[in-house]
Design a protein around this motif. Sequence first.
Motif, short mmCIF file in Angstrom:
data_model
loop_
_atom_site.label_atom_id
_atom_site.label_comp_id
_atom_site.label_asym_id
_atom_site.label_seq_id
_atom_site.Cartn_x
_atom_site.Cartn_y
_atom_site.Cartn_z
N VAL A 33 -11.79 6.61 19.65
CA VAL A 33 -10.96 5.44 19.98
C VAL A 33 -10.20 5.72 21.27
CG1 VAL A 33 -10.69 4.76 17.56
CG2 VAL A 33 -9.00 6.28 18.62
N LYS A 34 -9.65 4.67 21.87
CA LYS A 34 -8.82 4.82 23.05
C LYS A 34 -7.53 5.55 22.68
CE LYS A 34 -10.85 3.01 26.68
NZ LYS A 34 -11.03 3.81 27.93
N ALA A 38 -2.65 3.38 18.31
CA ALA A 38 -1.70 4.11 17.46
C ALA A 38 -2.37 4.61 16.19
CB ALA A 38 -0.53 3.21 17.10
N PRO A 39 -2.05 5.79 15.74
CA PRO A 39 -2.65 6.30 14.50
C PRO A 39 -2.21 5.49 13.29
CG PRO A 39 -0.89 7.75 15.26
CD PRO A 39 -1.11 6.76 16.35
N LYS A 40 -3.10 5.39 12.33
CA LYS A 40 -2.81 4.70 11.08
C LYS A 40 -2.47 5.71 10.01
CE LYS A 40 -6.10 1.00 12.20
NZ LYS A 40 -7.34 0.29 11.76
N ILE A 41 -2.08 5.22 8.85
CA ILE A 41 -1.84 6.12 7.73
C ILE A 41 -3.12 6.87 7.41
CG2 ILE A 41 -2.38 4.36 5.99
CD1 ILE A 41 -0.22 5.62 4.23
N HIS A 42 -3.01 8.14 7.13
CA HIS A 42 -4.12 9.04 6.83
C HIS A 42 -4.91 9.48 8.06
CE1 HIS A 42 -3.15 8.21 2.72
NE2 HIS A 42 -3.67 7.01 2.72
N HIS A 44 -4.91 12.16 10.77
CA HIS A 44 -4.22 13.45 10.73
C HIS A 44 -4.23 14.23 12.05
CE1 HIS A 44 -3.62 12.91 6.49
NE2 HIS A 44 -4.92 12.76 6.29
N TRP A 45 -5.26 14.07 12.88
CA TRP A 45 -5.21 14.75 14.17
C TRP A 45 -6.14 14.05 15.16
CZ3 TRP A 45 -10.02 16.29 15.53
CH2 TRP A 45 -10.91 16.71 14.54
N ASP A 46 -5.84 14.29 16.46
CA ASP A 46 -6.62 13.73 17.55
C ASP A 46 -7.11 14.87 18.44
OD1 ASP A 46 -6.04 11.16 16.69
OD2 ASP A 46 -4.37 10.90 18.09
N LEU A 47 -8.32 14.73 18.92
CA LEU A 47 -8.86 15.64 19.93
C LEU A 47 -9.04 14.81 21.20
CD1 LEU A 47 -10.11 18.37 20.74
CD2 LEU A 47 -12.31 17.50 19.91
N ARG A 48 -8.30 15.16 22.23
CA ARG A 48 -8.32 14.37 23.46
C ARG A 48 -9.60 14.62 24.25
NH1 ARG A 48 -3.98 11.51 24.46
NH2 ARG A 48 -2.06 11.96 23.31
N LEU A 49 -10.25 13.53 24.66
CA LEU A 49 -11.48 13.58 25.43
C LEU A 49 -11.21 13.07 26.84
CD1 LEU A 49 -13.81 12.00 22.70
CD2 LEU A 49 -13.34 14.44 23.07
N ASP A 50 -12.21 13.11 27.69
CA ASP A 50 -12.07 12.58 29.05
C ASP A 50 -12.05 11.06 29.03
OD1 ASP A 50 -12.13 15.15 30.06
OD2 ASP A 50 -14.31 15.12 30.42
N GLY A 51 -11.51 10.48 30.08
CA GLY A 51 -11.56 9.03 30.26
C GLY A 51 -10.63 8.24 29.36
N LEU A 55 -10.92 11.73 19.89
CA LEU A 55 -11.67 11.84 18.63
C LEU A 55 -10.63 11.96 17.53
CD1 LEU A 55 -14.51 12.21 17.30
CD2 LEU A 55 -14.12 14.67 17.50
N ARG A 56 -10.59 10.99 16.63
CA ARG A 56 -9.53 10.92 15.61
C ARG A 56 -10.10 11.19 14.22
NH1 ARG A 56 -5.55 6.24 16.54
NH2 ARG A 56 -4.61 7.92 17.77
N PHE A 57 -9.39 12.02 13.48
CA PHE A 57 -9.81 12.39 12.12
C PHE A 57 -8.99 11.61 11.10
CE2 PHE A 57 -9.51 15.42 8.42
CZ PHE A 57 -10.80 15.22 7.98
N HIS A 58 -9.69 10.91 10.22
CA HIS A 58 -9.07 10.08 9.18
C HIS A 58 -9.48 10.63 7.82
CE1 HIS A 58 -7.55 6.34 7.35
NE2 HIS A 58 -8.62 6.36 6.58
#
Length: 222
Positions: A33-34, A38-42, A44-51, A55-58
């Motif tokens: 996602v861009k 904003a993160p939603k409930i559940h 837990h972490w983001d991995l920042r990519l280029d551009g 990468l968001r873990f739910h």
Amino acid sequence: MRAVERRAKYILIRFVHGTLILHLGMSGSLRVVKARVAPKIHDHWDLRLDGGWILRFHDPRRFGSLHWTETDPDLHPLLAKLAPEPFSDAFDGEYLYRATRGRSVAIKQLIMNSSLVVGVGNIYASEALFRARVSPRRAAGRLTRKEAANLVRAIKDVLGEAVKIGGTTLRDYVNADGAPGYFRQKLFVYERGGEACRVCASVVKQFVQGQRSTYWCSTCQR
């Protein structure tokens, strides 16, 4: 990021200086996602990519896990003792036959053990045993060489078919596109306790084995 791979149920995200080892647990999922979303409930972490992407873990049930290693991930304690992949050449009839010699454990419990082969879960174990015409109660050591070969072939076929049509959705599973898996429509015995066998019309039976529900046809499977 150099590569994304899989080993058993672990996702390996390789970087120049190390590797992320990710397990999705029972309900985890990854979404790209861009960064402004904003993160939603559940979440837990983001991995920042280029551009400007992340990468968001739910993970609603919080059974997932994330690990970092700067050494060879195959040597990590989570991966070091894992058995062959089910689609690999190392997993063949002769391998299974040798591994079952002298074993009194029920064959269904053995093929679900990741020290024998990885990736054979409860659903696919039941379905593969049905296709191989082997009772889930059978002591592993009683398999003949021919039955071991048939069971390996059935495991590969069941998993291969499931992968092609997106897995098996029983409750809330969806794939990366948000679509459910359609292999449930092809199940012969799993969650069909009390119904007629699709092959012989006998009643499909259910019992608890190793704290998991097992389904089988006592007419088709011996």
